[in-house]
Design a protein around this motif. Structure first.
Motif, mmCIF file in Angstrom:
data_model
loop_
_atom_site.group_PDB
_atom_site.id
_atom_site.type_symbol
_atom_site.label_atom_id
_atom_site.label_comp_id
_atom_site.label_asym_id
_atom_site.label_seq_id
_atom_site.Cartn_x
_atom_site.Cartn_y
_atom_site.Cartn_z
ATOM 1 N N PHE A 59 44.840 53.638 39.759
ATOM 2 C CA PHE A 59 45.002 53.408 38.324
ATOM 3 C C PHE A 59 45.946 52.229 38.087
ATOM 4 N N GLN A 60 47.044 52.174 38.829
ATOM 5 C CA GLN A 60 47.974 51.043 38.715
ATOM 6 C C GLN A 60 47.272 49.721 39.044
ATOM 7 N N LEU A 61 46.474 49.737 40.103
ATOM 8 C CA LEU A 61 45.748 48.529 40.497
ATOM 9 C C LEU A 61 44.775 48.095 39.403
ATOM 10 N N THR A 62 44.129 49.073 38.769
ATOM 11 C CA THR A 62 43.165 48.770 37.710
ATOM 12 C C THR A 62 43.861 48.232 36.473
ATOM 13 N N GLU A 63 45.029 48.801 36.137
ATOM 14 C CA GLU A 63 45.812 48.260 35.016
ATOM 15 C C GLU A 63 46.204 46.809 35.275
ATOM 16 N N ALA A 64 46.578 46.524 36.521
ATOM 17 C CA ALA A 64 46.950 45.155 36.879
ATOM 18 C C ALA A 64 45.753 44.215 36.749
ATOM 19 N N ALA A 65 44.586 44.680 37.203
ATOM 20 C CA ALA A 65 43.366 43.874 37.072
ATOM 21 C C ALA A 65 43.040 43.626 35.606
ATOM 22 N N ALA A 66 43.295 44.625 34.760
ATOM 23 C CA ALA A 66 43.019 44.482 33.324
ATOM 24 C C ALA A 66 43.884 43.387 32.705
ATOM 25 N N LYS A 67 45.111 43.222 33.199
ATOM 26 C CA LYS A 67 45.974 42.150 32.695
ATOM 27 C C LYS A 67 45.356 40.780 32.980
ATOM 28 N N ASP A 68 44.855 40.624 34.199
ATOM 29 C CA ASP A 68 44.220 39.348 34.549
ATOM 30 C C ASP A 68 42.916 39.155 33.792
ATOM 31 N N LEU A 69 42.194 40.252 33.565
ATOM 32 C CA LEU A 69 40.956 40.166 32.799
ATOM 33 C C LEU A 69 41.248 39.743 31.357
ATOM 34 N N GLN A 208 43.881 34.735 53.950
ATOM 35 C CA GLN A 208 42.944 33.705 53.504
ATOM 36 C C GLN A 208 41.979 34.213 52.425
ATOM 37 N N ILE A 209 41.757 35.523 52.384
ATOM 38 C CA ILE A 209 40.756 36.048 51.453
ATOM 39 C C ILE A 209 41.364 36.669 50.207
ATOM 40 N N GLU A 210 42.661 36.979 50.253
ATOM 41 C CA GLU A 210 43.254 37.721 49.147
ATOM 42 C C GLU A 210 43.087 37.019 47.807
ATOM 43 N N SER A 211 43.509 35.741 47.743
ATOM 44 C CA SER A 211 43.517 35.057 46.453
ATOM 45 C C SER A 211 42.114 34.798 45.912
ATOM 46 N N GLU A 212 41.130 34.675 46.793
ATOM 47 C CA GLU A 212 39.765 34.413 46.326
ATOM 48 C C GLU A 212 39.069 35.683 45.873
ATOM 49 N N ALA A 213 39.545 36.833 46.346
ATOM 50 C CA ALA A 213 38.832 38.080 46.088
ATOM 51 C C ALA A 213 39.558 39.034 45.150
ATOM 52 N N ILE A 214 40.867 38.881 45.010
ATOM 53 C CA ILE A 214 41.668 39.826 44.247
ATOM 54 C C ILE A 214 42.529 39.062 43.254
ATOM 55 N N SER A 215 42.560 39.530 42.010
ATOM 56 C CA SER A 215 43.338 38.843 40.982
ATOM 57 C C SER A 215 44.834 39.012 41.231
ATOM 58 N N SER A 216 45.634 38.151 40.622
ATOM 59 C CA SER A 216 47.040 38.007 40.994
ATOM 60 C C SER A 216 47.889 39.250 40.759
ATOM 61 N N HIS A 217 47.753 39.892 39.596
ATOM 62 C CA HIS A 217 48.583 41.074 39.331
ATOM 63 C C HIS A 217 48.234 42.227 40.275
ATOM 64 N N THR A 218 46.943 42.390 40.554
ATOM 65 C CA THR A 218 46.517 43.433 41.497
ATOM 66 C C THR A 218 47.041 43.125 42.894
ATOM 67 N N LEU A 219 46.934 41.888 43.302
ATOM 68 C CA LEU A 219 47.393 41.476 44.624
ATOM 69 C C LEU A 219 48.891 41.710 44.795
ATOM 70 N N GLN A 220 49.647 41.518 43.734
ATOM 71 C CA GLN A 220 51.094 41.725 43.808
ATOM 72 C C GLN A 220 51.418 43.186 44.128
ATOM 73 N N ILE A 221 50.691 44.119 43.489
ATOM 74 C CA ILE A 221 50.929 45.549 43.758
ATOM 75 C C ILE A 221 50.492 45.894 45.181
ATOM 76 N N ILE A 222 49.340 45.361 45.601
ATOM 77 C CA ILE A 222 48.863 45.610 46.965
ATOM 78 C C ILE A 222 49.886 45.150 47.979
ATOM 79 N N THR A 223 50.463 43.986 47.743
ATOM 80 C CA THR A 223 51.461 43.429 48.654
ATOM 81 C C THR A 223 52.738 44.245 48.632
#
Length: 229
Positions: A59-69, A208-223
């Motif tokens: 859910f947190q990851l999806t909220e982060a993706a929604a910010k980028d969307l 190499q694939i993170e930035s092309e496949a995952i939006s920035s706010h979601t990637l920050q939480i994943i990291t």
């Protein structure tokens, strides 16, 4: 202008949500002129087996993706409202789409066009969903083509009959009917495989694939949480 409320619904495990999801959401928000888009992470994705990331993290990851969307919508001047809904996470037991469809129909009323947004692979697998035939009492479907999924060949008899009964060629019809239709959009071919992405995230090529496949706010939480390693 149509007075019918058009609600797009993008459900899924979102493990993790990625650029493919955002492309699909953006495309349909624009082409279908959605009033609202709901991102709905599944609570207990019963068809996905074990090893799923906990629902609250997804859910947190999806909220982060929604910010980028939302940034994308602002840039493209798409007025669609975006919401991340806890309806499946808060409902006990397996996350069946039919239960979500019934609840959303009750929420938005009998006249709203509820449009489930998905890829061609999910349409092909629709007969494996719980009470799948009943879905057409509550929602419409907007389906994006996907690489390696040919909807013109190899369809099961059930899907062929389904398309014969429910498919429309003009998306405008979705504005006029609250449920029961399938619109297939072949102008967007998008890969929605979180499974393949998780596999790639566990390889040395992860950075190499993170930035092309995952939006920035979601990637920050994943990291920050050290997910998918």
């Amino acid at each position: 202008m149509s007075t019918t409320q058009r609600i797009g619904i993008l459900g899924g495990t979102f493990d993790p949500p990625h650029v493919g999801h955002l492309k699909l959401a953006t495309h349909f928000a624009e082409t279908l002129q959605l009033d609202e888009l709901l991102l709905i992470p599944s609570g207990e994705p019963w068809q996905k087996g074990s090893g799923i990331t906990p629902a609250e993290i997804r859910f947190q990851l999806t909220e982060a993706a929604a910010k980028d969307l939302a940034r994308v919508f602002l840039y493209l001047k798409i007025p669609t409202r975006i919401g991340v809904d806890r309806i499946e996470i808060e409902r006990a037991g397996p996350s069946y789409t039919i239960d979500t469809a019934k609840a959303l129909r009750e929420r938005f009323g009998p006249k709203a066009s509820l449009i489930w947004l998905t890829g061609a692979d999910s349409l092909i697998q629709l007969p494996t969903w719980h009470s799948w035939r009943d879905l057409f009492q509550y929602i419409n479907f907007a389906v994006a083509s996907r690489p390696h999924y040919d909807l013109n060949a190899g369809l099961s008899t059930e899907i062929q009959e389904l398309l014969k009964a429910h498919q429309i060629m003009d998306s405008v019809a979705l504005e006029k009917q609250p449920s029961g239709l399938i619109y297939i959009d072949e102008s967007l071919s998008v890969d929605l495989s979180s499974t393949e992405l998780r596999k790639r995230l566990k390889t040395p090529a992860r950075s190499q694939i993170e930035s092309e496949a995952i939006s920035s706010h979601t990637l920050q939480i994943i990291t920050n949480l050290g997910l998918y390693q």
